[in-house]
Design an enzyme around this catalytic site. Structure first.
Site, PDB file in Angstrom:
ATOM      1  N   HIS A 172      12.271   1.669 -27.401  1.00 19.97           N
ATOM      2  CA  HIS A 172      12.787   0.325 -27.669  1.00 19.97           C
ATOM      3  C   HIS A 172      13.038   0.147 -29.165  1.00 19.97           C
ATOM      4  O   HIS A 172      12.132   0.339 -29.962  1.00 19.97           O
ATOM      5  CB  HIS A 172      11.814  -0.747 -27.166  1.00 19.97           C
ATOM      6  CG  HIS A 172      11.832  -0.852 -25.678  1.00 19.97           C
ATOM      7  ND1 HIS A 172      10.930  -0.201 -24.881  1.00 19.97           N
ATOM      8  CD2 HIS A 172      12.684  -1.502 -24.840  1.00 19.97           C
ATOM      9  CE1 HIS A 172      11.210  -0.449 -23.615  1.00 19.97           C
ATOM     10  NE2 HIS A 172      12.270  -1.237 -23.555  1.00 19.97           N
ATOM     11  N   HIS A 191       0.860  -1.181   0.000  1.00 18.51           N
ATOM     12  CA  HIS A 191       0.000   0.000   0.000  1.00 18.51           C
ATOM     13  C   HIS A 191       0.901   1.237   0.000  1.00 18.51           C
ATOM     14  O   HIS A 191       0.987   1.960   0.981  1.00 18.51           O
ATOM     15  CB  HIS A 191      -0.954  -0.004   1.195  1.00 18.51           C
ATOM     16  CG  HIS A 191      -2.269  -0.641   0.870  1.00 18.51           C
ATOM     17  ND1 HIS A 191      -3.149  -0.077  -0.029  1.00 18.51           N
ATOM     18  CD2 HIS A 191      -2.835  -1.790   1.277  1.00 18.51           C
ATOM     19  CE1 HIS A 191      -4.218  -0.864  -0.145  1.00 18.51           C
ATOM     20  NE2 HIS A 191      -4.056  -1.909   0.619  1.00 18.51           N
ATOM     21  N   ASP A 232      -4.663   2.167   1.958  1.00 21.65           N
ATOM     22  CA  ASP A 232      -5.024   1.531   3.236  1.00 21.65           C
ATOM     23  C   ASP A 232      -5.536   2.579   4.225  1.00 21.65           C
ATOM     24  O   ASP A 232      -6.506   2.347   4.951  1.00 21.65           O
ATOM     25  CB  ASP A 232      -3.812   0.774   3.823  1.00 21.65           C
ATOM     26  CG  ASP A 232      -2.543   1.635   3.897  1.00 21.65           C
ATOM     27  OD1 ASP A 232      -2.472   2.664   3.191  1.00 21.65           O
ATOM     28  OD2 ASP A 232      -1.627   1.287   4.665  1.00 21.65           O
ATOM     29  N   TYR A 285      -8.046   8.766 -17.495  1.00 21.19           N
ATOM     30  CA  TYR A 285      -8.865   9.540 -16.563  1.00 21.19           C
ATOM     31  C   TYR A 285      -9.021  10.989 -17.025  1.00 21.19           C
ATOM     32  O   TYR A 285      -8.097  11.576 -17.579  1.00 21.19           O
ATOM     33  CB  TYR A 285      -8.233   9.541 -15.165  1.00 21.19           C
ATOM     34  CG  TYR A 285      -8.032   8.166 -14.563  1.00 21.19           C
ATOM     35  CD1 TYR A 285      -8.737   7.064 -15.025  1.00 21.19           C
ATOM     36  CD2 TYR A 285      -7.135   7.984 -13.530  1.00 21.19           C
ATOM     37  CE1 TYR A 285      -8.551   5.810 -14.463  1.00 21.19           C
ATOM     38  CE2 TYR A 285      -6.941   6.727 -12.956  1.00 21.19           C
ATOM     39  CZ  TYR A 285      -7.647   5.654 -13.439  1.00 21.19           C
ATOM     40  OH  TYR A 285      -7.455   4.422 -12.886  1.00 21.19           O
ATOM     41  N   GLU A 333       0.474   7.974  11.406  1.00 26.42           N
ATOM     42  CA  GLU A 333      -0.898   7.510  11.707  1.00 26.42           C
ATOM     43  C   GLU A 333      -1.694   8.480  12.581  1.00 26.42           C
ATOM     44  O   GLU A 333      -2.914   8.372  12.649  1.00 26.42           O
ATOM     45  CB  GLU A 333      -0.840   6.127  12.379  1.00 26.42           C
ATOM     46  CG  GLU A 333      -0.396   5.035  11.428  1.00 26.42           C
ATOM     47  CD  GLU A 333      -0.257   3.687  12.128  1.00 26.42           C
ATOM     48  OE1 GLU A 333       0.139   3.671  13.313  1.00 26.42           O
ATOM     49  OE2 GLU A 333      -0.550   2.667  11.493  1.00 26.42           O
TER      50      GLU A 333
END
Ligand SMILES: [Zn+2]
Ligand SMILES: [Zn+2]
Length: 402
Positions: free
Chosen positions: A243, A100, A105, A300, A373
């Site tokens: 490439h 994550h 998360d 998007y 956190e």
């Protein structure tokens, strides 16, 4: 609001427990099976109606109130990245090679934290809250937002306002940031195959050298940026892979270039794509090469915050004690939350987690990405406040439905 901040103290350990569990058990794009199960179980335990398998592994929770009001959508994405975790924490990824690293998360944990707060405040809520847990944000093409919308996630009841929160490793802890209008770019990617005619390296005049033509194309594409697009509009074109060739004395038949263009407005986006195609074709034609140009489908859209909603969000977030809310320049990353914003007005906003004292200094997507956190509870409070405030927006004069 004060009560939310004190109430979140009771849920904080649960928010962190969820975050650590999800962090230790990350799942890749469209494989978020266990994560979705955990989310659905937690929502059900709070008395929230749940639909699973929405657009793949998506989960939609619906918390209804008894009073008239707006339906507020709150979104979290659930997928992890193919990264080997390089952080020494007790809850390090158990799924080797998956991490994550974008902080999804924390998004899950913060939104479930908001659900815990809102479930307690069901009686004060107006309208309804829809919890949108989406798969596959990192897919880049067919991300999870589109299939969820196609499966009806924004309807029945129709979502009136929608909000998404992302954790940000580059912004100091406990700082929220957002802006009115475009906040994230349209992340288009392209693949150009330049077809020449191979031969001996000593006789280039008998060949059509695709490597030489590639070099001209790469230079010319920077001219699109500097000479063809309005300089007051952000536009980036980067060729990120080439490439071609197999040996030092063979001119190959073809070359493949891949890259990305980033824009912050749909008009400039269309113009930029057209110019990239025209310039590439013209340069190839000048040297007698041909080319195929493909843009990734379903890239998007630009993520655009509704200006009026954003103004209100600024004033709501600024009441959260212990945090700051600032405006920042847009960034040229992309997000498929943009698709939800095409369905309903709303805002995508960030919460900083950079904290050098705790070693939280690496950016999102880094194998060393580490989250402070202590910010998670503020994220939960902010989401719950947006649901309460926007649920009641424009409803103050109406009598509550009993
Ligand atoms: Zn990401
Ligand atoms: Zn992300």
């Amino acid at each position: 609001m004060l009560s939310l901040l004190s109430e979140v103290e009771d849920c904080e350990s649960e928010i962190i427990r969820i975050r650590r569990y999800v962090h230790a058990n990350p799942e890749l794009t469209y494989k978020e099976f266990e994560t979705a199960k955990l989310v659905a179980e937690k929502l059900r335990s709070l008395g929230i109606e749940v639909k699973t398998g929405v657009g793949g592994t998506g989960v939609v929770g619906l918390l209804k109130s008894k009073r008239d009001g707006n339906v507020v959508g709150l979104r979290a994405d659930m997928d992890a990245l193919p990264v080997v975790e390089n952080v020494d924490v007790p809850f390090r990824s158990k799924n080797e090679g998956v991490m994550h690293a974008c902080g999804h998360d924390t998004h899950i944990a913060m939104l479930l934290g908001a659900a815990m707060l809102l479930a307690k405040h069901r009686d004060e809520l107006r309208g309804a809250v829809k919890f949108l847990f989406q798969p596959a944000e990192e897919h880049g093409g067919r991300g999870g937002a589109k299939p969820m919308i196609e499966a009806g996630a924004m309807k029945d009841p129709k979502v009136d306002f929608v909000f998404g929160l992302h954790i940000d490793g580059d912004t100091p802890s406990r700082v929220f940031w957002l802006r009115e209008g475009s906040i994230l770019a349209a992340p288009d990617t392209f693949k150009i195959r330049i077809k020449g005619r191979g031969g001996h390296g000593s006789e280039p005049h008998k060949t059509i050298d695709p490597i030489f033509v590639s070099a001209q194309v790469i230079m010319a594409l920077q001219g699109v940026s500097s000479r063809m697009i309005d300089q007051t509009e952000p536009f980036v074109v980067s060729v990120c892979s080439i490439h071609s060739g197999s040996k030092d004395n063979i001119i190959p038949d073809d070359a493949v270039l891949e890259g990305t263009i980033r824009t912050l407005n749909e008009h400039i986006r269309a113009q930029a794509k057209r110019n990239v195609q025209n310039v590439t074709r013209s340069v190839c034609r000048a040297f007698k090469a041909t080319c195929e140009i493909d843009f990734m489908k379903d890239a998007y859209p630009v993520t655009v915050n509704d200006p009026k909603v954003a103004k209100r969000v600024f004033s709501i977030l600024r009441t959260i004690k212990g945090t700051r809310t600032i405006e920042k320049k847009p960034i040229l990353g992309g997000e498929d939350f943009s698709r939800f914003l095409q369905e309903a007005p709303g805002v995508f906003y960030f919460l900083g987690t950079r904290n050098p004292q705790k070693g939280c200094v690496h950016p999102n997507h880094s194998s060393k990405f580490k989250v402070d956190e202590d910010v998670l509870k503020y994220g939960s409070v902010s989401l719950a406040m947006l649901a309460l405030e926007f649920g009641a927006a424009g409803q103050h004069s109406r009598a509550p439905r009993s």
